[in-house]
Design a protein around this motif. Structure first.
Motif, PDB file in Angstrom:
ATOM      1  N   GLY A  15      23.177  -7.081  36.700  1.00  0.00           N
ATOM      2  CA  GLY A  15      22.109  -8.075  36.731  1.00  0.00           C
ATOM      3  C   GLY A  15      20.780  -7.496  36.277  1.00  0.00           C
ATOM      4  O   GLY A  15      20.036  -8.115  35.509  1.00  0.00           O
ATOM      5  N   TRP A  16      20.475  -6.287  36.722  1.00  0.00           N
ATOM      6  CA  TRP A  16      19.242  -5.630  36.305  1.00  0.00           C
ATOM      7  C   TRP A  16      19.284  -5.328  34.809  1.00  0.00           C
ATOM      8  O   TRP A  16      18.320  -5.570  34.083  1.00  0.00           O
ATOM      9  CB  TRP A  16      19.044  -4.332  37.094  1.00  0.00           C
ATOM     10  N   PHE A  17      20.418  -4.789  34.337  1.00  0.00           N
ATOM     11  CA  PHE A  17      20.527  -4.434  32.928  1.00  0.00           C
ATOM     12  C   PHE A  17      20.408  -5.668  32.037  1.00  0.00           C
ATOM     13  O   PHE A  17      19.740  -5.628  31.003  1.00  0.00           O
ATOM     14  CB  PHE A  17      21.851  -3.717  32.648  1.00  0.00           C
ATOM     15  N   ALA A  18      21.061  -6.752  32.418  1.00  0.00           N
ATOM     16  CA  ALA A  18      21.005  -7.966  31.598  1.00  0.00           C
ATOM     17  C   ALA A  18      19.570  -8.461  31.474  1.00  0.00           C
ATOM     18  O   ALA A  18      19.122  -8.826  30.382  1.00  0.00           O
ATOM     19  CB  ALA A  18      21.902  -9.043  32.192  1.00  0.00           C
ATOM     20  N   TYR A  19      18.834  -8.451  32.568  1.00  0.00           N
ATOM     21  CA  TYR A  19      17.437  -8.889  32.533  1.00  0.00           C
ATOM     22  C   TYR A  19      16.598  -7.949  31.672  1.00  0.00           C
ATOM     23  O   TYR A  19      15.788  -8.392  30.856  1.00  0.00           O
ATOM     24  CB  TYR A  19      16.869  -8.974  33.945  1.00  0.00           C
ATOM     25  N   ALA A  20      16.800  -6.645  31.843  1.00  0.00           N
ATOM     26  CA  ALA A  20      16.012  -5.673  31.089  1.00  0.00           C
ATOM     27  C   ALA A  20      16.349  -5.715  29.598  1.00  0.00           C
ATOM     28  O   ALA A  20      15.462  -5.575  28.758  1.00  0.00           O
ATOM     29  CB  ALA A  20      16.251  -4.266  31.637  1.00  0.00           C
ATOM     30  N   ALA A  21      17.613  -5.918  29.268  1.00  0.00           N
ATOM     31  CA  ALA A  21      18.025  -5.891  27.867  1.00  0.00           C
ATOM     32  C   ALA A  21      17.708  -7.181  27.137  1.00  0.00           C
ATOM     33  O   ALA A  21      17.266  -7.160  25.993  1.00  0.00           O
ATOM     34  CB  ALA A  21      19.525  -5.602  27.774  1.00  0.00           C
ATOM     35  N   VAL A  22      17.918  -8.306  27.791  1.00  0.00           N
ATOM     36  CA  VAL A  22      17.744  -9.597  27.124  1.00  0.00           C
ATOM     37  C   VAL A  22      16.318 -10.111  27.281  1.00  0.00           C
ATOM     38  O   VAL A  22      15.776 -10.752  26.386  1.00  0.00           O
ATOM     39  CB  VAL A  22      18.775 -10.618  27.659  1.00  0.00           C
ATOM     40  N   GLY A  23      15.705  -9.838  28.424  1.00  0.00           N
ATOM     41  CA  GLY A  23      14.332 -10.250  28.629  1.00  0.00           C
ATOM     42  C   GLY A  23      14.167 -11.667  29.147  1.00  0.00           C
ATOM     43  O   GLY A  23      13.071 -12.189  29.166  1.00  0.00           O
ATOM     44  N   SER A  24      15.246 -12.285  29.555  1.00  0.00           N
ATOM     45  CA  SER A  24      15.184 -13.640  30.084  1.00  0.00           C
ATOM     46  C   SER A  24      15.538 -13.615  31.560  1.00  0.00           C
ATOM     47  O   SER A  24      16.402 -12.846  31.995  1.00  0.00           O
ATOM     48  CB  SER A  24      16.177 -14.539  29.343  1.00  0.00           C
ATOM     49  N   ARG A  25      14.892 -14.476  32.315  1.00  0.00           N
ATOM     50  CA  ARG A  25      15.197 -14.548  33.742  1.00  0.00           C
ATOM     51  C   ARG A  25      16.608 -15.057  33.982  1.00  0.00           C
ATOM     52  O   ARG A  25      17.199 -14.785  35.015  1.00  0.00           O
ATOM     53  CB  ARG A  25      14.208 -15.474  34.431  1.00  0.00           C
TER      54      ARG A  25
END
Length: 157
Positions: free
Chosen positions: A76-86
């Motif tokens: 969950g953290w990686f997806a937010y950091a990589a994609v930049g969307s909430r």
């Protein structure tokens, strides 16, 4: 004596603007990050399913529950950091849920990955689902970060 000017050269195509190439690179990295998050969810979900039957002295030990919580927090953290969307938490969450749902359904041959009498498998699904829910809830309700001016964000003066 007359000076003859050289023939006009072919017009050179203008190189792409640095802003456009940066945006394309940013988009490519975000898509790649989203793909890594999806593949990571599938890989950790399979590992969790395999470890849900680990026993010590004939007793289930529940190591896959801990793996589900830790891996889902990281995904969950990686997806937010990589994609930049909430809403990026949906990228790893959706295939993970689909995998767990498929593992709980009996095939026509009678195979079943997560049996109803396996407390570890049930706890893993609940703990993993709650982890994604909490991460998604926190990301969606977090205040928006302060935006910097465009020129400063790209390191320009």
């Amino acid at each position: 004596m007359s000076v003859v000017p050289p023939p006009p050269s072919a017009p050179e195509s203008a190189p792409p603007s640095p802003g456009r190439s940066r945006r394309l690179l940013d988009l490519a990295l975000r898509v790649a990050g989203g793909l890594v998050a999806v593949l990571g969810a599938v890989a950790t979900g399979l590992l969790e399913l395999i470890w849900s039957t680990v026993r010590v002295d004939g007793h289930l030990i529940g190591v896959s529950v801990l793996l589900a919580v830790a891996a889902n927090i990281a995904l969950g953290w990686f997806a937010y950091a990589a994609v930049g969307s909430r809403w990026a938490v949906l990228l790893p969450g959706t295939p993970w849920f689909a995998l767990m749902g498929a593992a709980a359904v009996r095939t026509s041959e009678g195979d079943l990955l997560l049996a109803g009498d396996n407390w570890v498998g049930l706890a893993m699904i609940v703990a993993g689902a709650m982890t994604f829910a909490v991460i998604g809830f926190r990301q969606v309700l977090a205040p928006a970060p302060a935006r910097r001016p465009e020129a400063r964000r790209h390191g320009e003066a």
